[in-house]
Design an enzyme around this catalytic site. Structure first.
Site, PDB file in Angstrom:
ATOM      1  N   ASP A   9     -14.608  27.833 -45.693  1.00 33.88           N
ATOM      2  CA  ASP A   9     -15.273  27.462 -44.452  1.00 33.88           C
ATOM      3  C   ASP A   9     -14.317  27.092 -43.160  1.00 33.88           C
ATOM      4  O   ASP A   9     -13.811  25.943 -43.457  1.00 33.88           O
ATOM      5  CB  ASP A   9     -16.365  26.812 -44.051  1.00 33.88           C
ATOM      6  N   ASP A 105     -15.117  33.581 -40.258  1.00 32.11           N
ATOM      7  CA  ASP A 105     -14.579  32.417 -40.727  1.00 32.11           C
ATOM      8  C   ASP A 105     -15.137  31.922 -41.985  1.00 32.11           C
ATOM      9  O   ASP A 105     -14.757  30.719 -42.385  1.00 32.11           O
ATOM     10  CB  ASP A 105     -14.880  31.475 -39.747  1.00 32.11           C
ATOM     11  N   GLU A 106     -15.539  32.492 -42.830  1.00 30.30           N
ATOM     12  CA  GLU A 106     -16.321  31.799 -44.100  1.00 30.30           C
ATOM     13  C   GLU A 106     -15.883  33.126 -45.288  1.00 30.30           C
ATOM     14  O   GLU A 106     -16.093  34.297 -44.824  1.00 30.30           O
ATOM     15  CB  GLU A 106     -17.566  31.512 -44.115  1.00 30.30           C
TER      16      GLU A 106
END
Length: 422
Positions: A9, A105-106
């Site tokens: 993350d 973003d993960e």
């Protein structure tokens, strides 16, 4: 044998990317927003310094500045975020071909079959990946390591920024079960409100409540949450692009009472268009056609379609097209038993963006602001539950994602219901 799953993350992603060009601001409170000149703009991301002032994603600029008068605002650059997301995932793919993005973003990584190539120690591999992302791109990530995707994500959330957290099977009762039940993936504000009424405040209490009682309480979602909490989730990590994109995304509701009149119809359309637009954004898709299906109390159906001027994932565009179709083909005084809205002729967001830039240059800034706002609303719902905030045309009394045939309710239009912390 247990799998080894990482959840990576990126920390404060948008803000971290912007600060690459402004290293002098790293220790100062910084936030990224859709329109820095607007008093009504929305906070899209913030750095660690801003977090210490309790600045929150999706709140308005004036709310954030009330908490932090010296907050520095930077405009968003979504193309850069997409580019950096690809670079980060390219690093992940050097460790395994099983990399499944979960938003920009993960990502989940399954390193079960490849970790022997990198020393065999999952924590060491996670630390190595963190070091490479930081050294090569200047960004930090938090990594959760566990035997399934749910606990890997939970681990990445436990320590931030720039940290590795390992949750082994023998750690679950000691580490996971004492945590608030809201830390579990997909336990939103609405679900927690129900669980709290039955004394369920921690993940361990959810497990103790039992699977069957949870199914009776929350339906299919209750069984899913039990499996998540008990460590019984076994879904695979899929390669990016391995699952074929959907050909259409839609939703339908059979209402508890028939819709009659323009106000009822507008409320029903708002409910469905909001659901469809949010699902399009989650899939990274835009639709080029909107289809409306109407069923009357005698089970007679009509179906109409409308080609859009440009691909979209915006609530406003989808609801407007649906209302136009209904106005052209339905007497508003006639009762509606079922209503369905479907986005068709789907295209990936990246391709749609190029078309918008080419053919709708003047409208692009306005569209981008609307999209930023709706994505901010998505973040609120992810954190507080799907009913935390809704379109102004309808106050949602239930979860918006009703499956076809599920009974929904259409309250009087004109209001909106927001979560206390939204």
């Amino acid at each position: 044998m247990d799998r080894t799953i990482l959840h990576c993350d990126l920390n404060g992603f948008y803000a971290s990317v912007e600060l690459l060009d402004h290293p002098e601001l790293r220790e100062l409170p910084v936030a990224v927003c859709g329109d820095p000149e607007s008093r009504h703009g929305i906070i899209l991301a913030k750095n660690e310094a801003a977090k210490r002032f309790q600045v929150k994603t999706a709140e308005t600029i004036w709310q954030a500045r009330r908490k932090c008068p010296d907050l520095i605002l930077l405009p968003a650059h979504h193309e850069r975020y997409r580019a950096y997301s690809k670079k980060v995932n390219a690093i992940y793919e050097q460790y395994t071909d099983l990399v499944e993005p979960f938003g920009i973003d993960e990502s989940w990584l399954d390193i079960t079959g490849s970790m022997h190539l990198f020393g065999g120690d999952p924590r060491q591999i996670a630390d190595e990946i963190r070091g490479r992302v930081k050294g090569e791109l200047g960004l930090t990530i938090s990594v959760g390591v566990s035997f399934n995707k749910i606990f890997a994500k939970l681990g990445s959330d436990l320590k931030k920024p720039d940290a590795t957290t390992v949750i082994r099977r023998e750690d679950v009762e000691r580490v996971v079960w004492p945590l608030p039940v809201t830390d579990l993936l997909f336990v939103g504000r609405a679900s927690y409100k129900v669980l709290r009424q039955y004394g369920i405040r921690t993940i361990g209490e959810l497990v103790s409540f039992g699977r069957e009682p949870l199914v009776r309480l929350l339906g299919k979602q209750g069984g899913q949450l039990y499996d998540y909490a008990a460590g019984l989730e076994h879904s695979p990590v899929t390669r990016a692009g391995e699952v074929p994109p959907p050909k259409s995304i839609g939703n339908s509701i059979t209402f508890r009472r028939d819709l009659v009149g323009e106000a009822d119809i507008r409320a029903g359309v708002s409910l469905l268009a909001d659901s469809v637009s949010a699902r399009l954004r989650r899939q990274g898709m835009m639709c080029s056609t909107v289809q409306v299906t109407i069923r009357d109390p005698n089970f007679k159906n009509i179906c109409r379609q409308k080609r859009l001027p440009a691909p979209t994932c915006l609530f406003r565009d989808i609801s407007q097209a649906a209302l136009e179709l209904i106005a052209q083909s339905w007497d508003p005084r006639a009762p509606i038993r079922l209503l369905a809205i479907t986005g068709q002729n789907l295209v990936p967001e990246a391709d749609a963006g190029e078309q918008l830039d080419l053919f709708h240059r003047d409208a692009s800034p306005r569209r981008e602001k609307r999209e930023q706002l709706e994505r901010a609303l998505d973040q609120i719902r992810t954190k507080y539950g799907k009913g935390a905030i809704s379109p102004s045309a309808t106050a949602l009394g239930e979860d918006i994602d009703h499956p076809a045939g599920h009974a929904g309710s259409i309250p009087p239009p004109g209001g909106s219901r927001r979560g206390e912390d939204a």
